[in-house]
Design an enzyme around this catalytic site. Structure first.
Site, PDB file in Angstrom:
ATOM      1  N   ASN A 156      -2.967  -4.391   7.102  1.00 44.83           N
ATOM      2  CA  ASN A 156      -3.611  -3.475   8.052  1.00 44.83           C
ATOM      3  C   ASN A 156      -4.696  -2.588   7.449  1.00 44.83           C
ATOM      4  O   ASN A 156      -5.528  -2.069   8.182  1.00 44.83           O
ATOM      5  CB  ASN A 156      -2.554  -2.620   8.757  1.00 44.83           C
ATOM      6  CG  ASN A 156      -1.787  -1.753   7.805  1.00 44.83           C
ATOM      7  OD1 ASN A 156      -1.650  -2.072   6.630  1.00 44.83           O
ATOM      8  ND2 ASN A 156      -1.282  -0.642   8.293  1.00 44.83           N
ATOM      9  N   GLU A 253       6.194   1.805   0.110  1.00 47.20           N
ATOM     10  CA  GLU A 253       5.778   2.581   1.279  1.00 47.20           C
ATOM     11  C   GLU A 253       6.061   1.689   2.479  1.00 47.20           C
ATOM     12  O   GLU A 253       5.506   0.593   2.578  1.00 47.20           O
ATOM     13  CB  GLU A 253       4.283   2.886   1.134  1.00 47.20           C
ATOM     14  CG  GLU A 253       3.746   3.830   2.139  1.00 47.20           C
ATOM     15  CD  GLU A 253       4.540   5.108   2.170  1.00 47.20           C
ATOM     16  OE1 GLU A 253       5.025   5.441   3.247  1.00 47.20           O
ATOM     17  OE2 GLU A 253       4.718   5.744   1.096  1.00 47.20           O
ATOM     18  N   CYS A 287       1.036   2.293   9.541  1.00 50.06           N
ATOM     19  CA  CYS A 287       2.375   2.848   9.379  1.00 50.06           C
ATOM     20  C   CYS A 287       2.377   4.316   9.788  1.00 50.06           C
ATOM     21  O   CYS A 287       3.419   4.875  10.087  1.00 50.06           O
ATOM     22  CB  CYS A 287       2.875   2.664   7.953  1.00 50.06           C
ATOM     23  SG  CYS A 287       1.840   3.434   6.749  1.00 50.06           S
TER      24      CYS A 287
END
Ligand code: UN1
Length: 493
Positions: A156, A253, A287
């Site tokens: 992303n 993460e 995210c």
């Protein structure tokens, strides 16, 4: 219509040479027009992983011994190269990943800014000096690289996330083996090219393009010294467990289910603007995206009306069209999984509060409309709804109404994740309460939940993150370790 650029040939970058893979063919398609191949080539295999880690390991001592200033200078030159290519790289990024041209160019500029920040780190403090309780002594805390770091990155942010892992890894003296998401290989090649052209010595950065199982081969390689990962919670936990079982430091993460909290005194127009950006930019595939909305019941109808008005003007379509606000999702599988999530939420009692328009001519692209789900008022069924608990990674905002500020903060904390949150209020007392009571790694006051700056820590609380945070001063906590030196002269007085 602009002519379609020919597919770029993909290669692996090992020990300073670009070479063909020997695995299956990998085609990176334009998610807005899946028939259009952006880049293509043969994938890497476990044998490439082995050679790449060995190359990185062989290069490690010389790179660690290179003055930090010189390591930083390579990053500064690479930053300049990215800045000069912002336009062309932004276009490639939008075609390969599906975010809008403006966001894509912004991401390339951000990658350059990150390389610059860590490049300049080469001239900043490299350790600490403490006084000693003993005469004639000082205590130094010096920093050393981990060695060979594996870098596994998601689709992303195809260039910014790799930059914020690779830049600190390199400036603190590590060598790198990088495995990007197989859906965005072209931008990975571009970043590796920029670093190689900037003068990175052979073997210091190695790039492997291929399937997810390369990440497993990487973490299991006996010469790997650390692993940094961003991506899904499931994969992150698996890699972290594999790394931990071998005693490797791991930084992961992972997911988020980030709430925007709109209190009754908020500037509703500002909040509506920011919630739309947070929830739907990059098609919700961050995210840090806003995927939950907690709104005070006293202003809920008014606020939802403002969201609908803004979204009615939200154009969905080919992300390289400058008039478009939201492109497709990354893949057919991603779009299906978000559709399944919406259906499950509706079956569990969510109401479809808004569904936006799709593109005029979808051309087979993986589009989903901007969607707002209102969850059941009953606290137990609202909390249990799939759309409240699970990260969809798509353009879906799940809403619950709160009976006042304390309840709003409670609802915001009702998640296993704790990456980011955004609180909208004009009242400083409510802001201070939010800082104390909302358990997240990143809190925005009167701005959207996404965003990150290179000079401050980035990462989540609770199950969103594992290991030290990224960026800013936090990055060195993962990418280097300390040696405490008790330094005494030969003849203390
Ligand atoms: C941002 O909010 O601009 O994977 C960055 C992600 C995050 C990065 C978000 N690690 O979406």
């Amino acid at each position: 219509m602009t002519p379609i650029a020919p597919a770029v040939q993909l290669r692996q970058f090992i020990a300073g040479s670009w070479e063909e893979g020997t695995g299956a063919v990998l085609s990176s398609a334009n998610p807005a027009r899946p028939g259009e191949v952006v880049a293509e080539g043969l994938q890497a295999t476990a044998e490439h992983v082995d050679r790449a880690v060995r190359a990185a390991s062989d290069a490690a001592a010389a790179w660690a011994g290179t003055p930090m200033h010189e390591r930083g200078a390579v990053l500064l030159r690479a930053a300049g190269l990215l800045e000069r290519a912002e336009e062309s790289l932004g276009r490639e990024l939008a075609r390969e990943e599906g975010k809008t041209l403006a966001e894509a160019r912004g991401e390339v500029a951000r990658a350059a800014q990150i390389l610059r920040y860590f490049g300049n780190e080469g001239d900043r403090a490299a350790g600490e000096v403490f006084a000693s309780p003993r005469r004639g002594e000082r205590i130094l805390v010096v920093r050393k690289p981990l060695g060979v770091v594996g870098v596994v990155t998601p689709f992303n942010f195809p260039i910014a996330i790799p930059a914020w892992k690779i830049a600190p890894a390199l400036v603190y003296g590590n060598t790198v083996v990088w495995k990007p998401a197989s859906t965005v290989p072209l931008l990975a090649v571009r970043l590796a090219e920029a670093l190689a052209d900037a003068g990175l010595p052979k073997g210091v950065l190695n790039l492997l393009i291929g399937p997810g199982k390369l990440g497993t081969a990487l973490v299991e390689h006996p010469r790997l010294d650390g692993l940094t990962f961003t991506g899904s919670t499931a994969v992150g936990r698996r890699l972290a467990a594999a790394g931990a079982s071998r005693g490797l430091p791991v930084q992961a993460e992972m997911g988020g289910k980030n709430a925007a909290i709109v209190l009754k005194d908020a500037d509703l127009d500002l909040a509506a603007e920011q919630v739309v950006l947070g929830a739907f930019r990059s098609t919700g595939q961050k995210c840090t995206a806003t995927s939950r909305l907690v709104v005070d019941e006293q202003v809920a109808d008014e606020f939802l009306g403002r969201l609908r008005t803004r979204l009615d003007a939200w154009a969905v379509g080919d992300p390289t069209d400058p008039g478009v606000h939201m492109g497709p999702l990354i893949s057919a599988g991603a779009a299906d999984s978000v559709r399944r999530g919406i259906s499950a939420a509706v079956e569990e009692g969510a109401a479809l509060a808004y569904e936006g328009k799709g593109p005029g001519d979808p051309e087979g692209g993986f589009y989903l409309p901007a969607t707002i789900l209102e969850l059941p008022r009953n606290p137990a069924s609202g909390a249990a709804n799939t759309a409240w608990r699970e990260e969809f990674f798509g353009p879906v905002l799940s809403v619950r109404r709160a009976s006042g500020t304390a309840n709003a903060f409670e609802l915001a904390n009702e998640s296993d994740f704790g990456l980011s949150a955004a609180v909208f209020t004009q009242d400083v007392t409510r802001v201070l309460e939010a800082v104390d009571s909302i358990d997240v790694g990143i809190l925005h006051v009167n701005s959207e939940s996404a965003g990150a700056d290179p000079h401050v820590p980035f990462g989540g609380a609770r199950k969103s993150g594992y290991g030290p945070k990224e960026q800013g001063g936090a990055a060195k906590e993962f990418f280097s370790h300390t040696t405490t030196v008790y330094l005494r002269g030969g003849n203390p007085r």
